[in-house]
Design an enzyme around this catalytic site. Structure first.
Site, mmCIF file in Angstrom:
data_model
loop_
_atom_site.group_PDB
_atom_site.id
_atom_site.type_symbol
_atom_site.label_atom_id
_atom_site.label_comp_id
_atom_site.label_asym_id
_atom_site.label_seq_id
_atom_site.Cartn_x
_atom_site.Cartn_y
_atom_site.Cartn_z
ATOM 1 N N GLU A 1 11.190 -13.404 -16.056
ATOM 2 C CA GLU A 1 10.525 -12.379 -16.995
ATOM 3 C C GLU A 1 12.545 -12.802 -18.300
ATOM 4 O O GLU A 1 13.703 -12.218 -17.426
ATOM 5 C CB GLU A 1 11.029 -11.111 -16.707
ATOM 6 C CG GLU A 1 10.392 -10.497 -16.953
ATOM 7 C CD GLU A 1 9.182 -9.665 -16.630
ATOM 8 O OE1 GLU A 1 8.613 -9.355 -15.326
ATOM 9 O OE2 GLU A 1 10.011 -8.191 -16.439
ATOM 10 N N ARG B 1 6.442 -7.502 -9.334
ATOM 11 C CA ARG B 1 7.509 -8.127 -10.001
ATOM 12 C C ARG B 1 7.019 -9.813 -9.456
ATOM 13 O O ARG B 1 6.706 -10.556 -8.421
ATOM 14 C CB ARG B 1 8.775 -8.351 -8.422
ATOM 15 C CG ARG B 1 9.684 -6.725 -8.781
ATOM 16 C CD ARG B 1 10.145 -6.505 -10.485
ATOM 17 N NE ARG B 1 10.753 -5.157 -10.635
ATOM 18 C CZ ARG B 1 10.502 -4.378 -11.101
ATOM 19 N NH1 ARG B 1 9.397 -3.953 -11.669
ATOM 20 N NH2 ARG B 1 10.933 -2.861 -11.175
ATOM 21 N N PHE C 1 0.902 -0.981 -0.157
ATOM 22 C CA PHE C 1 -0.126 0.035 0.039
ATOM 23 C C PHE C 1 0.923 1.422 -0.357
ATOM 24 O O PHE C 1 0.600 2.165 1.218
ATOM 25 C CB PHE C 1 -0.888 -0.167 1.112
ATOM 26 C CG PHE C 1 -1.557 1.041 0.506
ATOM 27 C CD1 PHE C 1 -3.377 0.086 -0.518
ATOM 28 C CD2 PHE C 1 -2.596 1.602 1.590
ATOM 29 C CE1 PHE C 1 -4.271 0.854 -0.694
ATOM 30 C CE2 PHE C 1 -3.659 2.428 1.366
ATOM 31 C CZ PHE C 1 -4.802 2.486 0.567
ATOM 32 N N GLY C 2 1.515 1.275 -0.762
ATOM 33 C CA GLY C 2 2.561 2.692 -0.894
ATOM 34 C C GLY C 2 1.931 3.567 -2.194
ATOM 35 O O GLY C 2 0.644 3.443 -2.121
ATOM 36 N N ARG C 3 2.846 4.071 -2.499
ATOM 37 C CA ARG C 3 2.022 5.712 -3.860
ATOM 38 C C ARG C 3 1.047 3.842 -4.899
ATOM 39 O O ARG C 3 -0.199 5.201 -5.238
ATOM 40 C CB ARG C 3 3.418 5.858 -4.529
ATOM 41 C CG ARG C 3 4.174 6.591 -3.667
ATOM 42 C CD ARG C 3 5.445 6.922 -4.671
ATOM 43 N NE ARG C 3 6.115 6.515 -4.756
ATOM 44 C CZ ARG C 3 7.107 6.191 -4.234
ATOM 45 N NH1 ARG C 3 7.671 7.072 -3.642
ATOM 46 N NH2 ARG C 3 8.145 5.271 -4.220
ATOM 47 N N ILE C 4 1.438 3.429 -5.513
ATOM 48 C CA ILE C 4 0.945 2.491 -6.310
ATOM 49 C C ILE C 4 0.265 1.985 -5.803
ATOM 50 O O ILE C 4 -1.874 2.323 -6.465
ATOM 51 C CB ILE C 4 1.314 1.972 -7.165
ATOM 52 C CG1 ILE C 4 2.844 2.501 -8.179
ATOM 53 C CG2 ILE C 4 1.139 1.103 -8.323
ATOM 54 C CD1 ILE C 4 3.944 1.657 -8.580
ATOM 55 N N HIS D 1 5.221 -6.396 -19.255
ATOM 56 C CA HIS D 1 5.597 -5.556 -18.332
ATOM 57 C C HIS D 1 5.443 -4.136 -18.728
ATOM 58 O O HIS D 1 7.097 -3.969 -19.329
ATOM 59 C CB HIS D 1 7.477 -6.067 -17.937
ATOM 60 C CG HIS D 1 7.854 -5.300 -16.677
ATOM 61 N ND1 HIS D 1 9.127 -6.025 -15.857
ATOM 62 C CD2 HIS D 1 7.139 -4.472 -16.204
ATOM 63 C CE1 HIS D 1 8.917 -5.366 -14.682
ATOM 64 N NE2 HIS D 1 8.175 -4.674 -15.272
ATOM 65 N N ILE D 2 4.735 -3.781 -18.917
ATOM 66 C CA ILE D 2 4.335 -2.351 -19.347
ATOM 67 C C ILE D 2 3.580 -1.595 -18.519
ATOM 68 O O ILE D 2 3.137 -0.418 -19.194
ATOM 69 C CB ILE D 2 3.338 -2.673 -20.765
ATOM 70 C CG1 ILE D 2 2.260 -3.414 -20.608
ATOM 71 C CG2 ILE D 2 4.359 -2.603 -21.798
ATOM 72 C CD1 ILE D 2 1.415 -3.135 -21.728
ATOM 73 N N GLY D 3 3.757 -1.718 -17.045
ATOM 74 C CA GLY D 3 2.699 -1.064 -15.986
ATOM 75 C C GLY D 3 3.286 0.105 -16.666
ATOM 76 O O GLY D 3 2.463 1.336 -16.039
HETATM 77 C C1 GLV Z 1 8.813 -0.906 -13.368
HETATM 78 O O1 GLV Z 1 8.739 -2.227 -13.116
HETATM 79 C C2 GLV Z 1 9.696 0.109 -12.815
HETATM 80 O O2 GLV Z 1 10.311 -0.384 -11.443
HETATM 81 O O3 GLV Z 1 9.915 0.879 -12.292
#
Ligand code: GLV
Length: 322
Positions: free
Chosen positions: A267, A238, A154-157, A285-287
């Site tokens: 990955e 991750r 529960f950090g920024r993202i 991995h395109i977050g």
């Molecule tokens: C992406 O996975 C990042 O850590 O910036």
């Protein structure tokens, strides 16, 4: 004389031009994977390193570079760097937080929707020419309203996902080693849960934790067994946080309903059986992959690097206990 910098992979062109105007720049490779020997051979005389999450920056790499001052990672996650060793050598390590929060939270919601509403399967069905007309039970999915979203991390993202979740009328529970203060929980409309309680209560579990020795295989075979049969697992953090083989088994056995993954345990390799399953949505991995965010990440990584090389404190220093 300009400082010598190794850039492991190309940045966006505009950022690369700027970096090249500021430092004596060597680009290690244009390939997606940088061969380790090339990294080891090229780091030797460098004062700065600008690298990415795909580069393993360990003791051996650092030992090859006696003049190295700063490792600027163009990513928020820093699990690719041996932090303890870097700090013990007095090296600065920086990352690119904040600028990718909103893009990654957007992608999380996209994955949640794609998985629960079976969007990719349905798209494939249309492209294969199989759409013959409206049907009462065509691609039935899971509704979000009234369901429980469990956020692990529960950090920024995680918090940005919680804000979006409210618009979908999701109830949000979270687990994090650092519990929020009561007034913040109230403000954000979220409730804390011990991890196993979260896993068994949530309809959608979404992972937003960093990879550390403690979080490796946090979603283990045993925890997958705690999940509801109708539950969905989303991972945009991750890969190694989830036991990918156990996940395949759970999906095949119908032990959970589906999964949406942007990251993988090994990955870029993906468990071959995942590729065969319809109840999984797989992304490469395109977050953080929006034009806006990737541009900001490039310039943030450059600015961190330049400040470190000038002997100034970089803005996004990763420090012990940070
Ligand atoms: C992406 O996975 C990042 O850590 O910036």
């Amino acid at each position: 004389m300009k400082p010598r910098v190794l850039l492991t992979h190309p940045l966006l062109p505009e950022a690369m031009d700027y970096l090249a105007s500021q430092v004596d720049l060597e680009l290690a490779t244009k390939e997606i994977i940088l061969p380790r020997e090339a990294l080891l051979a090229r780091i030797n005389d460098k004062q700065g390193l600008l690298c990415f999450l795909t580069d393993v920056i360990d003791r051996e790499v650092m030992d090859r570079a006696p003049e190295l001052k700063i490792i600027s990672n163009c990513a928020v996650g820093v699990n690719n760097i041996d932090l303890k060793y870097a700090w013990s050598r007095g090296l600065l390590v920086t990352n690119t937080p904040d600028v990718l929060t909103e893009a990654t939270a957007d992608l999380t919601l996209a994955l949640i929707l794609a998985t629960t509403r079976r969007l990719i399967e349905a798209d494939r069905f249309c492209r294969e020419g199989r759409f013959r007309g409206w049907k009462i039970d065509l691609f039935l999915g899971q509704e979000l309203g009234g369901k429980t979203l469990g956020l692990i991390g529960f950090g920024r993202i995680g918090r940005a996902v919680a804000r979006r979740a409210r618009a979908f009328n999701l109830r949000v529970i979270y687990h994090d080693p650092n519990r929020q203060e009561a007034h913040l929980e109230q403000e954000l409309g979220v409730e804390f849960r011990p991890l196993d309680d979260l896993v068994s209560e949530a309809d959608i579990i979404s992972i937003h934790a960093s990879l550390t020795p403690e979080s490796r295989h946090l979603i283990s075979r045993e925890r997958l067994r705690l999940m509801k049969k109708t539950a969905v697992l989303i991972n945009v953090s991750r890969g190694p946080i989830v036991d990918e083989k156990a996940l395949v088994e759970a999906l095949k056995a119908g032990q959970i309903w589906g999964a949406g993954l942007d990251v993988y345990e090994n990955e870029p390799a993906i468990e071959p059986e995942l590729l065969e399953l319809d109840n999984v949505v797989l992304l490469p991995h395109i977050g953080s992959a929006t034009h806006e965010t990737r541009r900001k990440m490039c310039f943030m990584a450059i600015n961190n690097l330049l400040r470190g090389l000038r002997g100034e404190r970089p803005n996004n220093l990763v420090e012990p206990n940070s």
